[in-house]
Each structure stands twice: as structure tokens, then as C-alpha cells.
Design a protein around this motif. Structure first.
Motif, PDB file in Angstrom:
ATOM      1  N   THR A 100       0.620  -1.048  -0.105  1.00 32.17           N
ATOM      2  CA  THR A 100      -0.038  -0.172  -0.117  1.00 32.17           C
ATOM      3  C   THR A 100       0.847   1.155  -0.338  1.00 32.17           C
ATOM      4  O   THR A 100       2.105   1.250   0.422  1.00 32.17           O
ATOM      5  CB  THR A 100      -0.915   0.186   1.232  1.00 32.17           C
ATOM      6  N   VAL A 279      -8.582  -1.624  -3.873  1.00 30.55           N
ATOM      7  CA  VAL A 279      -7.641  -1.084  -4.358  1.00 30.55           C
ATOM      8  C   VAL A 279      -7.809  -0.552  -5.523  1.00 30.55           C
ATOM      9  O   VAL A 279      -8.077   0.949  -5.943  1.00 30.55           O
ATOM     10  CB  VAL A 279      -6.416  -1.652  -3.662  1.00 30.55           C
ATOM     11  N   PRO A 286      -0.035   0.434  -6.315  1.00 30.92           N
ATOM     12  CA  PRO A 286       1.320   1.305  -5.586  1.00 30.92           C
ATOM     13  C   PRO A 286       2.298   1.476  -6.137  1.00 30.92           C
ATOM     14  O   PRO A 286       2.982   0.822  -7.063  1.00 30.92           O
ATOM     15  CB  PRO A 286       0.892  -0.063  -3.869  1.00 30.92           C
TER      16      PRO A 286
END
Length: 393
Positions: A100, A279, A286
Motif C-alpha cells: 500500500t 484498491v 501502489p
């Protein structure tokens, strides 16, 4: 459209940073901003990070996307760092980790995941807690409730009050716990208290959510994870948000991880697919660089040994400063709690007016709550800081 917006007040911590930068006094001292500092007052790049970065720059062949889950090597390394190399949860397929954008990204994705699982999720948060917990979790639409954690008189964990309040939590509620080095108080649960909290969580059917932002900076990598690991071994489900900002010094690289622990491997596979969908709808992929540094360090025996040695030195320095600070303040009363606490932060227990006096008259900066970053001290400034505190008290 924009003309309807009102200007918001600046974040108190960011405002303190700016005020400190604008202060022209050469002997000013920053005890407010929550970053590790060495004896020279600098936030250094660790030697192991320098070497890992050099290898990456020499060997990198692409800047292509890494995918929503991030690097598989980083994720596996983080699972083993958090839970231990031989943890059966990893072997049994009950865990998954995604990379992340920092610990903040992990916390927010966890909040969005909870809302997906149960739209009216309630999260119990300690009082006090890290200031950004509230907007990160509440901003996702979760219900926030608080449980007492710190006794403001003794500046120790008010464990009976914590347990009494959490008895009011309902099955399915989420309980946010600090894995170690509680921010902002430095007051940690003992291992025996972790065991008691685990029993309460099991009995009431709560979901533990552990924020592990400082592993290795309390007492050591293994010691700091002991409570988390015990809890993980006793419950069917758990979520962990981890940060590499502090223990790898990768503040600006925004490197974090979010771990799911599920009752079975099949449930974990389904849950992870849903998390990755969350996500994808937020930041999609990320950033890669910081995670590649961590993966390189944890995947190389020599680099890992060097990193662990550096981290141990940082940990021991903070512990030494805690004892020295408590001794320097001893003439004012019992400040032994500073030596007993862990991590970078402690409350001094002084008033906002005394905090302002320290800033205006002595150039010593801390949050108005009297939270200090112990790592901002060193042998050169500690006597000056102690003398100034004595003068305002």
C-alpha cells in the motif's frame, strides 16, 4: 463551484512544522514532528537502504506497473516480518498481504474493506490515538467509538477502564489496537494484557485491527510483535496495517502493507479478491520504489543483518534517551513513566500554556498536548530542554 468552499484551518502538526522552520533562533529544538532523528538532529538514510537503492538503480530494467497487490516478494517478506518466519498462518494459506502507499494507505484500504463487508461497521479507537486515525477511518464512512486507554494522571495504560468499555462492543465490531510504541502516549500493553484483550475479543466476537507502525523501535523486532502474534494465533480473522516509514526510514517513499488473516485459505482468497477490487477503485497500483528497497533488504542475508543492526542501534538510542530524560526531570517529580514507555513518543503532562512558554521563550517545540518526540533529543540539547521545562514548571 469552488467559490462555495471555505478555507480550513491548517493541521496542527503541519502548522507546528512551518512555525519551527520560520523560527530563526539557532538553538531551537524540534520535539514535535514524529520522525526519528540521530544525534546530529538529522533523519538519516540507513546504510542498508543506501546499498539496496544502489543495487536497484543499477539493475532496474522497467518502470512498468506492479499490479494492484504490489510486489509479491515484498508482500511475502512483510508477512514473515510481522508474523515470524515459521508462522503456521502463512503456511496454511490463511494470510494475504498487499502493498500500500504507506501505513495511511493500509489504514484507509482496511476501512474501505470493512465498509464493503458491513456498511455500518463500528470501529473502536483508543483515547488518545494517532490524530490521523479518525479521518482515515471516519472518512470511509465507518462509525467511530472510543475506549479509554491512557490514565492522564499516571500517564500509564488504564487497563480496567479499557476492558470495561470494550465490554460494550458488539459482535462484528472492529477494535483498533496499536501493535507497539503507542502513538501518541508511548504506553504499551504488556504481554499479559494482550492475552486478556485476546480473551475479550474471542468471547465477544470482535475483529482485531492492529496498526503496526513502529516494529523494532520499542524493544526489538521480535519483542514488539509478540502481542500481535499471540492474538493472530487465537482468532479466526484479523487485519494488520504496517508501515515501513519508521523502521526503514522510508518516510517519503510511502511504503506500507495491509495483511488479512482469515479462518480458512478459501475464505482468504475470496476476501483478498474483494480487497483488490477496492484498491483498483481508489489508487489502482501502489508505488514501487520503497517496497523494492524493503524487498531487497529482507531478501539478502547480509543486507538484512546490517539493517537489523542499524535498527537495533536506533532502538537502543531511544531507550537510552528515555532514561536520561526521566533522570533529568526527576527533581520536578516522578517522570519514571518516560523510561518505562516505548517508542518515540511520550506526554509530559504539562499544560498548553507551559507548552507555549517553552516555544516562545526557549524555542522548544512540541504539540500543545505536551506530546514530545523523544528521538528529537540528544546529549547536546537534553540539558537545555530539561532546564527549560524546569523553568516553566
Amino acid at each position: 463551484m469552488f467559490e462555495t468552499l471555505k478555507q480550513l484551518p491548517q493541521d496542527p502538526i503541519l502548522q507546528l512544522m512551518q512555525t519551527f522552520r520560520d523560527d530563526t533562533r539557532p538553538d531551537k529544538v524540534d520535539l514535535g514532528i514524529g520522525v526519528y532523528k540521530d544525534d546530529a538532529g538529522k533523519t538519516p538514510i540507513m546504510a542498508s537502504v543506501h546499498e539496496a537503492e544502489r543495487r536497484l538503480l543499477e539493475g532496474e530494467t522497467t518502470k512498468s506497473y506492479v499490479g494492484p497487490a504490489g510486489s509479491a516478494g515484498f508482500n511475502e517478506s512483510m508477512a514473515r516480518l510481522i508474523l515470524g518466519n515459521s508462522n503456521s498462518l502463512i503456511r496454511d494459506g490463511r494470510t494475504s498481504v498487499i502493498q500500500t502507499p504507506g501505513g495511511c494507505g493500509a489504514l484507509r484500504m482496511a476501512a474501505e474493506f470493512f465498509r464493503l463487508c458491513q456498511p455500518d461497521t463500528t470501529v473502536w479507537v483508543s483515547t488518545p490515538t494517532w490524530a490521523n486515525h479518525m479521518p482515515l477511518l471516519g472518512g470511509a464512512g465507518l462509525n467511530i467509538r472510543e475506549y479509554p486507554y491512557l490514565n492522564r494522571e499516571t500517564l500509564t495504560v488504564d487497563f480496567p477502564a479499557m476492558l470495561e468499555t470494550l465490554e460494550g462492543a458488539k459482535a462484528g465490531d472492529v477494535v483498533l489496537l496499536h501493535g507497539c510504541c503507542h502513538n501518541p502516549s508511548g504506553a504499551d500493553l504488556t504481554f499479559e494484557q494482550w492475552q486478556t484483550v485476546t480473551q475479550l475479543i474471542q468471547r465477544k466476537g470482535l475483529l482485531p485491527f492492529v496498526d503496526m507502525a513502529y516494529q523494532g523501535l520499542g524493544e526489538g523486532l521480535e519483542e514488539d510483535a509478540a502481542g500481535l502474534r499471540y492474538l493472530a494465533g487465537q482468532v479466526p480473522e484479523m487485519v494488520v496495517a504496517a508501515s515501513c516509514s519508521k523502521n526503514f526510514g522510508l518516510y517519503r517513499e510511502r511504503t506500507g502493507a495491509l495483511m488479512l488473516i482469515s479462518a480458512t485459505g478459501a475464505i482468504n482468497t475470496a476476501a483478498t479478491s474483494q480487497l483488490l477490487s477496492v484498491v483498483r477503485s481508489h489508487y489502482s497500483m501502489p508505488p514501487a520504489h520503497g517496497a523494492a528497497i524493503v524487498e531487497t533488504i529482507l531478501g539478502d542475508d547480509a543486507l538484512r543483518a546490517g539493517w537489523q543492526s542499524e535498527l537495533r542501534g536506533m532502538c537502543e538510542r531511544i531507550l537510552g534517551l528515555r532514561h536520561a530524560f526521566a533522570d533529568a526531570l526527576a527533581p520536578l517529580g516522578d517522570f519514571g513513566f518516560i523510561a518505562r514507555q516505548r517508542g518515540m513518543f511520550s506526554f509530559l503532562g504539562i499544560t498548553p500554556e507551559q507548552v507555549r512558554q517553552l516555544r516562545e521563550e526557549h524555542g522548544i517545540y512540541m504539540l500543545e498536548s505536551s506530546r514530545v518526540n523523544v528521538a528529537g533529543l540528544n546529549d547536546r540539547v537534553l540539558p537545555t530542554v530539561a532546564s527549560a521545562i524546569r523553568s516553566v514548571m
